[in-house]
Design an enzyme around this catalytic site. Sequence first.
Site, short mmCIF file in Angstrom:
data_model
loop_
_atom_site.label_atom_id
_atom_site.label_comp_id
_atom_site.label_asym_id
_atom_site.label_seq_id
_atom_site.Cartn_x
_atom_site.Cartn_y
_atom_site.Cartn_z
N HIS A 142 0.83 -1.20 0.00
CA HIS A 142 0.00 0.00 0.00
C HIS A 142 0.87 1.26 0.00
O HIS A 142 0.62 2.19 -0.79
CB HIS A 142 -0.92 0.01 1.22
CG HIS A 142 -1.71 1.27 1.38
ND1 HIS A 142 -2.68 1.66 0.49
CD2 HIS A 142 -1.65 2.26 2.32
CE1 HIS A 142 -3.20 2.81 0.87
NE2 HIS A 142 -2.59 3.19 1.98
N ARG A 151 4.16 10.43 -5.81
CA ARG A 151 5.56 10.86 -5.87
C ARG A 151 6.27 10.09 -6.98
O ARG A 151 5.63 9.49 -7.84
CB ARG A 151 6.26 10.61 -4.51
CG ARG A 151 5.75 11.46 -3.37
CD ARG A 151 6.65 11.32 -2.14
NE ARG A 151 6.76 9.93 -1.68
CZ ARG A 151 5.88 9.36 -0.86
NH1 ARG A 151 4.85 10.04 -0.41
NH2 ARG A 151 6.03 8.10 -0.50
N GLU A 208 -10.91 2.06 3.29
CA GLU A 208 -9.60 1.46 3.53
C GLU A 208 -9.83 0.13 4.25
O GLU A 208 -10.41 0.10 5.33
CB GLU A 208 -8.70 2.38 4.35
CG GLU A 208 -8.25 3.59 3.55
CD GLU A 208 -7.12 4.37 4.21
OE1 GLU A 208 -6.43 5.10 3.49
OE2 GLU A 208 -6.95 4.24 5.44
N ASP A 242 -11.40 2.48 7.60
CA ASP A 242 -11.00 3.85 7.91
C ASP A 242 -11.34 4.72 6.70
O ASP A 242 -10.51 4.99 5.84
CB ASP A 242 -9.50 3.90 8.22
CG ASP A 242 -9.09 5.25 8.78
OD1 ASP A 242 -9.96 5.96 9.31
OD2 ASP A 242 -7.90 5.59 8.68
N TYR A 253 -2.80 17.39 4.16
CA TYR A 253 -1.92 16.49 4.90
C TYR A 253 -0.47 16.97 5.00
O TYR A 253 0.29 16.47 5.84
CB TYR A 253 -1.98 15.08 4.32
CG TYR A 253 -1.08 14.80 3.12
CD1 TYR A 253 0.11 14.09 3.27
CD2 TYR A 253 -1.42 15.26 1.86
CE1 TYR A 253 0.92 13.83 2.18
CE2 TYR A 253 -0.62 15.01 0.77
CZ TYR A 253 0.56 14.29 0.93
OH TYR A 253 1.37 14.04 -0.14
N LYS A 262 -9.91 12.16 7.32
CA LYS A 262 -10.04 10.85 7.98
C LYS A 262 -11.01 10.89 9.16
O LYS A 262 -11.65 9.87 9.47
CB LYS A 262 -8.67 10.42 8.52
CG LYS A 262 -7.62 10.14 7.46
CD LYS A 262 -7.79 8.77 6.88
CE LYS A 262 -6.55 8.35 6.10
NZ LYS A 262 -6.69 6.98 5.58
N THR A 358 -4.17 0.56 5.60
CA THR A 358 -4.71 -0.20 4.48
C THR A 358 -3.86 -1.42 4.18
O THR A 358 -2.64 -1.34 4.10
CB THR A 358 -4.78 0.68 3.23
OG1 THR A 358 -5.53 1.86 3.54
CG2 THR A 358 -5.45 -0.05 2.08
#
Length: 425
Positions: A142, A151, A208, A242, A253, A262, A358
């Site tokens: 994950h 990224r 998740e 989640d 974030y 979340k 996850t």
Amino acid sequence: MPLTANDPKRKSWLHVPKNSDFPIQNIPFGVFLTRDDIITIGTRIGETAVDLGALHQLGYFKGIDLTDDIFLQDTLNDFIADGRKTWRLVRNRVSDLFLEGNDELRKHKDHCKEVLFRLDEIEMQLPVDVGDYTDFYASKEHATNVGSLFRDPENALLPNWLHIPIGYHGRSSSIVPSGTPIRRPIGQTKPGDDGKPGFGPSKLLDFELEMAFITTATNDLGKRVPIKEAEENIFGLVLFNDWSARDIQAWEYVPLGPFLGKSFASTISPWIVTLDALQPFRTNGPKQDPKPLPYLQQKDNMNYDIHMQAAIQPKGSKETVVSNSNFKYMYWSMAQQLTHHTVNGCNVRSGDMMGSGTISGPTEDSYGSMLELSWKGTKPLKLNDGSERKFIHDGDTIIMRGYCEKDGLRLGFGECSGRVLPARE
């Protein structure tokens, strides 16, 4: 103390359907509202719920050092705080009482009427008062997938990921039991061409697929838990969804991590399956390279072979299974997570909950979120009713399941489900 309740040859005098998640070898713990509007602590065998409060009042736990009201509470926190010896004694006694051939309880029909309930006669509650909730990020697949999506794929894992179990402190107030509807959250999202943040209902609502473990009163402030003692402080596990608003999360974030993306809701399955019940399903986890620092080094067989599944059920349609994963894929084990959590002296209390993060496997059909399954929306999933999903629609119900199976013995967690309601604008 022997785990007599785990004997795979045991059968119950209660009816247990084939492939039930709740054979007599399971004996999970939960909290439910009875047909008489009484909240009690109980367990489940097959399709029957057992009122442990009534069972205790009728004298069936004689010889076990329990307070009179230990099962007459609206959470399991105090029972969990009593420790593993008590958990094992109670679980073994329940197993004996419902063992085929034992008529100690069965011959008392009036007692059975007080103790036994059909599932449609009870309403499951949140099993613990979760004082603190930590969510880890412990699946390598994950973390690699998310790193690749956001990224450089060649540097998907950040430098610290292979050295420490990464986690963040979640919001315990919005943890709800299975079956609770989930309201689509509203929040800020990344700016458009005009440079101004967006605002409104999340368009990228996600699930998740996780497990979570529940702790006992583990350590005092300033003390730490060595890894060889970590599992002694884990009561059991639940399925855990989640819920995540990916667009809200993407804007907020950096630099401090998840927040409103979340904290709007997290769903757990209502029956806590004890770590004792899961002992036959121990297995090795992934090889850890580089080798962790000494305080995180563990023996073999610290993971658990739990088959996990997530399905989407649109309103008025049949469900479509979209993910088949396994808890054994966890790179960082529960013992390592709890050990790392306390290494700085952080105190962990009875009823605290630790999410796994996850759980994604090595194949595309084992990814544990829509973010990965649809690869950030570029590969929509086709459902059985012909519709497509990149993320979750209003009216969709997300259903998660988990079970273990080995040498003819199967036990599981039931369901963890929640239907998405439109945002309240």
